[in-house]
Write a protein that holds these residues in place. Structure first.
Motif, PDB file in Angstrom:
ATOM      1  N   LEU A  12      -3.965   9.186   7.611  1.00  0.00           N
ATOM      2  CA  LEU A  12      -3.344   8.586   6.379  1.00  0.00           C
ATOM      3  C   LEU A  12      -4.306   8.446   4.975  1.00  0.00           C
ATOM      4  CD1 LEU A  12      -1.500   7.840   8.670  1.00  0.00           C
ATOM      5  CD2 LEU A  12      -0.910   5.794   7.315  1.00  0.00           C
ATOM      6  N   GLY A  69     -13.856  -4.098   0.877  1.00  0.00           N
ATOM      7  CA  GLY A  69     -12.715  -3.426   0.208  1.00  0.00           C
ATOM      8  C   GLY A  69     -11.424  -4.022   0.318  1.00  0.00           C
ATOM      9  N   GLY A  70     -11.400  -5.429   0.233  1.00  0.00           N
ATOM     10  CA  GLY A  70     -10.127  -6.417   0.327  1.00  0.00           C
ATOM     11  C   GLY A  70      -9.760  -6.027   1.903  1.00  0.00           C
ATOM     12  N   ASN A  71      -8.481  -5.791   1.870  1.00  0.00           N
ATOM     13  CA  ASN A  71      -7.821  -5.539   3.164  1.00  0.00           C
ATOM     14  C   ASN A  71      -7.488  -4.170   3.429  1.00  0.00           C
ATOM     15  OD1 ASN A  71      -7.502  -8.115   4.056  1.00  0.00           O
ATOM     16  ND2 ASN A  71      -5.573  -8.658   2.995  1.00  0.00           N
ATOM     17  N   LYS A  72      -8.190  -3.103   2.908  1.00  0.00           N
ATOM     18  CA  LYS A  72      -7.980  -1.716   3.024  1.00  0.00           C
ATOM     19  C   LYS A  72      -8.420  -1.457   4.545  1.00  0.00           C
ATOM     20  CE  LYS A  72     -10.192  -0.142  -0.649  1.00  0.00           C
ATOM     21  NZ  LYS A  72     -10.764   1.066  -1.222  1.00  0.00           N
ATOM     22  N   LEU A  73      -7.694  -0.502   4.898  1.00  0.00           N
ATOM     23  CA  LEU A  73      -7.809   0.270   6.296  1.00  0.00           C
ATOM     24  C   LEU A  73      -8.292   1.409   5.955  1.00  0.00           C
ATOM     25  CD1 LEU A  73      -5.029  -1.352   8.513  1.00  0.00           C
ATOM     26  CD2 LEU A  73      -7.251  -2.200   8.227  1.00  0.00           C
ATOM     27  N   TYR A 105      -2.538   2.228  16.047  1.00  0.00           N
ATOM     28  CA  TYR A 105      -1.045   2.467  15.714  1.00  0.00           C
ATOM     29  C   TYR A 105      -0.561   3.805  16.600  1.00  0.00           C
ATOM     30  CZ  TYR A 105      -1.473  -0.467  11.493  1.00  0.00           C
ATOM     31  OH  TYR A 105      -1.644  -1.645  10.884  1.00  0.00           O
ATOM     32  N   LEU A 154      -3.121   6.523  16.234  1.00  0.00           N
ATOM     33  CA  LEU A 154      -4.164   6.316  15.136  1.00  0.00           C
ATOM     34  C   LEU A 154      -4.937   5.154  15.143  1.00  0.00           C
ATOM     35  CD1 LEU A 154      -1.539   6.923  12.101  1.00  0.00           C
ATOM     36  CD2 LEU A 154      -3.153   8.726  13.031  1.00  0.00           C
ATOM     37  N   PRO A 210       3.980   5.019  11.437  1.00  0.00           N
ATOM     38  CA  PRO A 210       3.096   4.352  12.331  1.00  0.00           C
ATOM     39  C   PRO A 210       3.636   2.886  12.635  1.00  0.00           C
ATOM     40  CG  PRO A 210       2.060   5.391  10.649  1.00  0.00           C
ATOM     41  CD  PRO A 210       3.098   5.442  10.299  1.00  0.00           C
ATOM     42  N   TYR A 222       0.836  -1.241   0.189  1.00  0.00           N
ATOM     43  CA  TYR A 222       0.099  -0.096  -0.077  1.00  0.00           C
ATOM     44  C   TYR A 222       0.877   1.349  -0.174  1.00  0.00           C
ATOM     45  CZ  TYR A 222      -2.924  -3.390   2.403  1.00  0.00           C
ATOM     46  OH  TYR A 222      -3.641  -4.727   2.605  1.00  0.00           O
ATOM     47  N   LEU A 253       2.584  -0.506  14.870  1.00  0.00           N
ATOM     48  CA  LEU A 253       1.296  -1.300  15.328  1.00  0.00           C
ATOM     49  C   LEU A 253       1.262  -1.464  17.016  1.00  0.00           C
ATOM     50  CD1 LEU A 253      -1.451  -2.851  14.485  1.00  0.00           C
ATOM     51  CD2 LEU A 253      -0.075  -4.858  14.577  1.00  0.00           C
ATOM     52  N   GLN A 281      -1.428  -4.278   8.677  1.00  0.00           N
ATOM     53  CA  GLN A 281      -0.412  -3.537   7.889  1.00  0.00           C
ATOM     54  C   GLN A 281       0.748  -3.205   8.789  1.00  0.00           C
ATOM     55  OE1 GLN A 281      -2.336  -0.398   5.427  1.00  0.00           O
ATOM     56  NE2 GLN A 281      -3.862  -1.886   4.844  1.00  0.00           N
ATOM     57  N   PHE A 296      -7.752  -1.517  14.633  1.00  0.00           N
ATOM     58  CA  PHE A 296      -6.228  -1.528  14.906  1.00  0.00           C
ATOM     59  C   PHE A 296      -5.889  -0.192  15.594  1.00  0.00           C
ATOM     60  CE2 PHE A 296      -5.084  -5.419  12.505  1.00  0.00           C
ATOM     61  CZ  PHE A 296      -6.396  -5.183  11.483  1.00  0.00           C
ATOM     62  N   LEU A 340      -4.977   6.936   1.344  1.00  0.00           N
ATOM     63  CA  LEU A 340      -4.491   5.902   0.558  1.00  0.00           C
ATOM     64  C   LEU A 340      -4.449   6.087  -0.949  1.00  0.00           C
ATOM     65  CD1 LEU A 340      -3.899   2.836   0.594  1.00  0.00           C
ATOM     66  CD2 LEU A 340      -6.363   2.056  -0.168  1.00  0.00           C
ATOM     67  N   TYR A 358       0.350   5.327   1.170  1.00  0.00           N
ATOM     68  CA  TYR A 358      -0.321   6.634   1.931  1.00  0.00           C
ATOM     69  C   TYR A 358       0.379   7.585   1.817  1.00  0.00           C
ATOM     70  CZ  TYR A 358      -3.038   2.635   4.175  1.00  0.00           C
ATOM     71  OH  TYR A 358      -3.639   1.586   4.504  1.00  0.00           O
ATOM     72  N   LYS A 396     -10.938  -2.025   9.354  1.00  0.00           N
ATOM     73  CA  LYS A 396     -10.878  -2.651   8.083  1.00  0.00           C
ATOM     74  C   LYS A 396     -12.233  -2.417   7.468  1.00  0.00           C
ATOM     75  CE  LYS A 396     -10.351  -6.931   5.753  1.00  0.00           C
ATOM     76  NZ  LYS A 396     -11.710  -7.348   5.270  1.00  0.00           N
ATOM     77  N   GLU A 430      -5.096  -8.752   7.432  1.00  0.00           N
ATOM     78  CA  GLU A 430      -5.137  -7.261   6.942  1.00  0.00           C
ATOM     79  C   GLU A 430      -4.187  -6.583   7.780  1.00  0.00           C
ATOM     80  OE1 GLU A 430      -7.729  -9.195   8.153  1.00  0.00           O
ATOM     81  OE2 GLU A 430      -7.679  -8.251  10.347  1.00  0.00           O
ATOM     82  N   SER A 461     -12.267  -5.606  11.698  1.00  0.00           N
ATOM     83  CA  SER A 461     -10.866  -5.798  12.242  1.00  0.00           C
ATOM     84  C   SER A 461     -10.749  -4.167  12.819  1.00  0.00           C
ATOM     85  CB  SER A 461     -10.060  -6.345  11.232  1.00  0.00           C
ATOM     86  OG  SER A 461     -10.491  -7.521  10.887  1.00  0.00           O
ATOM     87  N   GLN A 474      -2.554  -5.965  -4.282  1.00  0.00           N
ATOM     88  CA  GLN A 474      -2.841  -7.427  -3.397  1.00  0.00           C
ATOM     89  C   GLN A 474      -2.276  -8.479  -3.941  1.00  0.00           C
ATOM     90  OE1 GLN A 474      -6.299  -7.406  -0.739  1.00  0.00           O
ATOM     91  NE2 GLN A 474      -7.668  -6.712  -2.505  1.00  0.00           N
ATOM     92  N   PHE A 511       4.247  -0.910   8.549  1.00  0.00           N
ATOM     93  CA  PHE A 511       4.611   0.253   7.730  1.00  0.00           C
ATOM     94  C   PHE A 511       6.538   0.435   7.669  1.00  0.00           C
ATOM     95  CE2 PHE A 511       1.068   3.074   7.074  1.00  0.00           C
ATOM     96  CZ  PHE A 511       0.030   2.339   7.849  1.00  0.00           C
ATOM     97  N   PHE A 515      -8.300   5.153   7.988  1.00  0.00           N
ATOM     98  CA  PHE A 515      -7.484   5.497   9.537  1.00  0.00           C
ATOM     99  C   PHE A 515      -8.111   6.831   9.968  1.00  0.00           C
ATOM    100  CE2 PHE A 515      -3.516   3.313   9.681  1.00  0.00           C
ATOM    101  CZ  PHE A 515      -3.467   2.412   8.690  1.00  0.00           C
ATOM    102  N   GLY A 516      -8.187   6.939  11.162  1.00  0.00           N
ATOM    103  CA  GLY A 516      -8.724   8.375  11.817  1.00  0.00           C
ATOM    104  C   GLY A 516      -7.789   9.121  11.761  1.00  0.00           C
ATOM    105  N   TYR A 574      -3.189   0.640  -3.746  1.00  0.00           N
ATOM    106  CA  TYR A 574      -2.764  -0.496  -3.253  1.00  0.00           C
ATOM    107  C   TYR A 574      -2.917  -1.740  -4.253  1.00  0.00           C
ATOM    108  CZ  TYR A 574      -7.508  -1.626  -3.120  1.00  0.00           C
ATOM    109  OH  TYR A 574      -9.068  -1.976  -3.435  1.00  0.00           O
ATOM    110  N   TYR A 634     -10.696  -7.670  17.397  1.00  0.00           N
ATOM    111  CA  TYR A 634     -11.414  -8.342  16.375  1.00  0.00           C
ATOM    112  C   TYR A 634     -12.965  -8.636  17.167  1.00  0.00           C
ATOM    113  CZ  TYR A 634      -7.114  -9.048  13.615  1.00  0.00           C
ATOM    114  OH  TYR A 634      -6.059  -8.830  13.045  1.00  0.00           O
TER     115      TYR A 634
END
Lengths: 115, 112
Positions: free
Chosen positions: A43, B96-100, B36, B88, B44, A33, B46, A104, B34, A45, A35, B92, A102, B32, A50, A106, B102-103, A48, B51
């Motif tokens: 962040l 959207g696949g594995n896209k996240l 960071y 952060l 960032p 990915y 993790l 990620q 997360f 996007l 960002y 997920k 999923e 899901s 896969q 960085f 973020f705030g 990306y 979950y």
């Protein structure tokens, strides 16, 4: 050491110039990915991927291009069409399957500045 | 528009106190979540993933998830000055696949 590397750490772009940011990972992750982070912002996007030889646009793809010819590499080109490229660029990777697929991780980031 | 919202802060807590960071999300189907940590000028890293509804503890960190209310929080016990960073929240997205998503992050300052 397994991890994600980005180069260069700092990059300066002149008006009308295309520049390429490097991202390499040796974590054997399928997904990668890109960002963009602006000061005080979250962040966003850009692109990306896969799987090798396939990639999708993210939320702010205009003015950027990518390639994914190898599993380990996902370079980002900032083209002259991107009028406000100054930002912190972050590359991430994740496995795609199973529990935690999923999550990620960085790289250290590249800071792009316009001259 | 799927969104993740955080109070930007700064949240100031004294050393040794509990810091509580909150995040709400709009996609009811999200599965899901997360947290960071991002130090100034760095990328960032993790801290935790969660979950299932309830609490998940890892050392001084506890993540709490309430899917019915669509919020996830991070508690930091015995806060240290080294915990001063921006935190952060990432979610997920469904479909959207594995896209996240973020705030924008909450800045935490732990004061001596």
């Amino acid at each position: 050491d397994g991890g994600i590397t980005q180069s260069p750490k700092y990059l300066f772009r002149k008006e009308g110039q295309n520049v390429t940011l490097s991202c390499e990972q040796n974590l054997n992750h399928d997904a990668m990915y890109w960002y963009r982070q602006d000061p005080g912002q979250g962040l966003r996007l850009i692109y990306y991927s896969q799987i090798v030889n396939d990639f999708q646009k993210g939320d702010i793809a205009e003015g950027y291009s990518v390639s994914r010819e190898k599993k380990e590499s996902f370079p980002l080109t900032v083209t002259s069409a991107q009028k406000n490229p100054t930002a912190f660029y972050l590359c991430a990777s994740s496995p795609t399957g199973g529990s935690g697929g999923e999550t990620q991780y960085f790289g250290p980031g590249t800071r792009l500045l316009v001259l | 528009q799927k969104e993740v919202e955080q109070n930007s802060g700064p949240l100031s807590v004294p050393e040794g106190a509990i810091a509580s960071l909150n995040c709400t999300y709009s996609d009811r189907g999200s599965q899901s979540f997360f947290w960071y940590r991002q130090y100034s000028g760095k990328s960032p890293e993790l801290i935790m993933s969660i979950y299932s509804n309830g609490d998940k503890e890892d050392g001084r960190f506890t993540a709490q998830l309430n899917k019915a209310s669509q919020y996830v929080s991070l508690l930091i016990r015995d806060s240290q000055p080294s915990d001063s960073a921006t935190y952060l929240c990432a979610v997920k997205v469904t479909g959207g696949g594995n896209k996240l998503t973020f705030g924008t992050g909450t800045q935490l300052k732990v004061e001596l």
